[in-house]
Design a protein around this motif. Structure first.
Motif, mmCIF file in Angstrom:
data_model
loop_
_atom_site.group_PDB
_atom_site.id
_atom_site.type_symbol
_atom_site.label_atom_id
_atom_site.label_comp_id
_atom_site.label_asym_id
_atom_site.label_seq_id
_atom_site.Cartn_x
_atom_site.Cartn_y
_atom_site.Cartn_z
ATOM 1 N N MET A 155 46.206 39.111 -19.679
ATOM 2 C CA MET A 155 46.810 39.691 -19.945
ATOM 3 C C MET A 155 47.007 39.580 -21.049
ATOM 4 O O MET A 155 47.434 39.071 -22.191
ATOM 5 N N GLN A 156 46.658 40.817 -22.070
ATOM 6 C CA GLN A 156 46.603 41.304 -23.512
ATOM 7 C C GLN A 156 47.728 41.905 -23.753
ATOM 8 O O GLN A 156 49.052 43.148 -22.957
ATOM 9 N N LEU A 157 48.952 41.014 -24.361
ATOM 10 C CA LEU A 157 50.573 40.606 -25.304
ATOM 11 C C LEU A 157 50.778 42.180 -25.834
ATOM 12 O O LEU A 157 51.817 42.739 -26.401
ATOM 13 N N GLU A 158 49.536 41.626 -26.716
ATOM 14 C CA GLU A 158 50.146 42.455 -27.923
ATOM 15 C C GLU A 158 49.339 44.449 -27.798
ATOM 16 O O GLU A 158 48.570 44.532 -27.493
ATOM 17 N N PRO A 159 50.705 45.064 -28.786
ATOM 18 C CA PRO A 159 50.073 46.545 -28.429
ATOM 19 C C PRO A 159 48.602 47.108 -28.874
ATOM 20 O O PRO A 159 48.310 46.563 -29.648
ATOM 21 N N ILE A 160 48.257 48.068 -28.442
ATOM 22 C CA ILE A 160 46.897 48.644 -29.347
ATOM 23 C C ILE A 160 47.268 49.243 -30.830
ATOM 24 O O ILE A 160 46.503 50.066 -31.148
ATOM 25 N N GLU A 161 48.781 49.696 -30.389
ATOM 26 C CA GLU A 161 48.870 50.660 -31.688
ATOM 27 C C GLU A 161 50.539 50.178 -31.444
ATOM 28 O O GLU A 161 51.184 50.404 -30.302
ATOM 29 N N ILE A 162 51.315 50.480 -33.073
ATOM 30 C CA ILE A 162 52.506 50.015 -33.356
ATOM 31 C C ILE A 162 52.917 51.669 -33.897
ATOM 32 O O ILE A 162 51.697 51.208 -35.261
ATOM 33 N N LYS A 163 53.839 51.764 -34.152
ATOM 34 C CA LYS A 163 53.162 53.662 -34.896
ATOM 35 C C LYS A 163 55.568 53.285 -35.182
ATOM 36 O O LYS A 163 56.564 53.932 -34.065
ATOM 37 N N VAL A 164 55.875 53.693 -36.361
ATOM 38 C CA VAL A 164 56.922 53.883 -36.421
ATOM 39 C C VAL A 164 57.636 55.036 -36.912
ATOM 40 O O VAL A 164 56.658 55.065 -38.436
ATOM 41 N N ASP A 165 57.709 55.671 -36.749
ATOM 42 C CA ASP A 165 58.504 57.327 -36.696
ATOM 43 C C ASP A 165 59.764 57.355 -37.763
ATOM 44 O O ASP A 165 60.879 57.058 -37.225
ATOM 45 N N VAL A 166 59.637 57.322 -39.327
ATOM 46 C CA VAL A 166 60.657 57.363 -39.786
ATOM 47 C C VAL A 166 61.401 58.518 -39.802
ATOM 48 O O VAL A 166 62.634 58.352 -39.500
ATOM 49 N N GLU A 167 60.734 59.554 -39.308
ATOM 50 C CA GLU A 167 61.707 60.828 -39.560
ATOM 51 C C GLU A 167 62.815 60.830 -37.840
ATOM 52 O O GLU A 167 64.250 61.423 -38.356
ATOM 53 N N GLN A 168 62.298 60.462 -37.518
ATOM 54 C CA GLN A 168 63.000 59.855 -35.625
ATOM 55 C C GLN A 168 64.136 58.843 -35.325
ATOM 56 O O GLN A 168 64.041 58.716 -34.388
ATOM 57 N N GLN A 169 63.253 58.249 -36.358
ATOM 58 C CA GLN A 169 63.982 56.631 -36.650
ATOM 59 C C GLN A 169 63.734 55.925 -35.043
ATOM 60 O O GLN A 169 64.082 55.583 -34.287
ATOM 61 N N ARG A 170 61.996 56.064 -34.453
ATOM 62 C CA ARG A 170 61.736 55.469 -33.600
ATOM 63 C C ARG A 170 60.915 54.417 -33.677
ATOM 64 O O ARG A 170 59.641 54.989 -34.587
ATOM 65 N N LEU A 171 60.432 53.638 -32.863
ATOM 66 C CA LEU A 171 59.461 52.358 -32.592
ATOM 67 C C LEU A 171 58.415 52.955 -31.500
ATOM 68 O O LEU A 171 59.450 52.570 -29.916
ATOM 69 N N LEU A 172 57.640 53.421 -31.520
ATOM 70 C CA LEU A 172 56.277 53.156 -30.375
ATOM 71 C C LEU A 172 55.180 52.515 -30.821
ATOM 72 O O LEU A 172 54.364 52.224 -31.467
ATOM 73 N N LEU A 173 55.222 51.255 -29.085
ATOM 74 C CA LEU A 173 54.278 50.767 -28.419
ATOM 75 C C LEU A 173 53.256 51.814 -27.502
ATOM 76 O O LEU A 173 54.311 51.845 -26.604
ATOM 77 N N ASN A 174 52.370 51.126 -27.700
ATOM 78 C CA ASN A 174 51.372 50.982 -26.375
ATOM 79 C C ASN A 174 49.739 50.048 -26.627
ATOM 80 O O ASN A 174 49.734 49.975 -27.443
ATOM 81 N N TRP A 175 50.438 49.818 -24.921
ATOM 82 C CA TRP A 175 49.627 48.667 -24.438
ATOM 83 C C TRP A 175 48.454 49.250 -24.141
ATOM 84 O O TRP A 175 48.116 50.030 -23.423
ATOM 85 N N GLN A 176 47.073 48.566 -23.861
ATOM 86 C CA GLN A 176 45.938 48.605 -23.119
ATOM 87 C C GLN A 176 46.214 49.481 -21.440
ATOM 88 O O GLN A 176 45.292 50.037 -21.695
ATOM 89 N N ASP A 177 46.968 48.353 -21.253
ATOM 90 C CA ASP A 177 47.378 48.686 -19.529
ATOM 91 C C ASP A 177 47.802 50.058 -19.419
ATOM 92 O O ASP A 177 48.250 50.626 -18.581
ATOM 93 N N GLY A 178 47.776 50.401 -20.457
ATOM 94 C CA GLY A 178 48.623 52.413 -20.716
ATOM 95 C C GLY A 178 50.144 52.610 -20.691
ATOM 96 O O GLY A 178 51.093 53.381 -20.853
ATOM 97 N N GLN A 179 51.006 51.300 -20.446
ATOM 98 C CA GLN A 179 52.098 50.957 -20.930
ATOM 99 C C GLN A 179 52.696 51.743 -22.207
ATOM 100 O O GLN A 179 51.769 51.320 -23.071
ATOM 101 N N HIS A 180 53.474 52.283 -22.133
ATOM 102 C CA HIS A 180 54.450 52.821 -23.343
ATOM 103 C C HIS A 180 55.173 52.344 -24.198
ATOM 104 O O HIS A 180 56.102 52.429 -22.480
ATOM 105 N N LYS A 181 56.536 52.634 -24.839
ATOM 106 C CA LYS A 181 57.139 52.356 -24.778
ATOM 107 C C LYS A 181 57.703 52.745 -26.098
ATOM 108 O O LYS A 181 57.610 52.541 -27.170
#
Length: 94
Positions: free
Chosen positions: A1-27
């Motif tokens: 199982m890969q623990l590191e997300p495939i995408e990490i995005k910091v949305d400065v305007e909305q003050q959000r941290l967005l994470l996407n994993w290869q298994d389709g899970q999003h945070k």
């Protein structure tokens, strides 16, 4: 199982941290949610003692540093001790 997300995005305007994993899970976490759930020893100890962690309402992520097994998140209030493991972020439900 890969623990590191495939995408990490910091949305400065909305003050959000967005994470996407290869298994389709999003945070999608607000910067304030992450500050409130910081896993560093000081913050964990404060939460265990039921002490409120004080931070500004407009808290923001000021920097992120890779630590291999997770990310160190630095916040605009100067707090930079929290290393958020990938497994912690993937399982965190707020």
């Amino acid at each position: 199982m890969q623990l590191e997300p495939i995408e990490i995005k910091v949305d400065v305007e909305q003050q959000r941290l967005l994470l996407n994993w290869q298994d389709g899970q999003h945070k999608d976490f607000s910067h304030a949610q992450l500050r409130a759930h910081c896993p560093c020893g000081f913050c964990r100890s404060s939460r265990l003692r039921q002490r409120e962690i004080q931070y500004p309402s407009d808290i923001a992520i000021s920097a992120i540093y890779s630590q291999g097994y997770g990310i160190q998140i630095c916040f605009s209030d100067g707090h930079d001790k929290g290393i958020f493991p990938w497994a912690f972020l993937k399982e965190l439900t707020i």
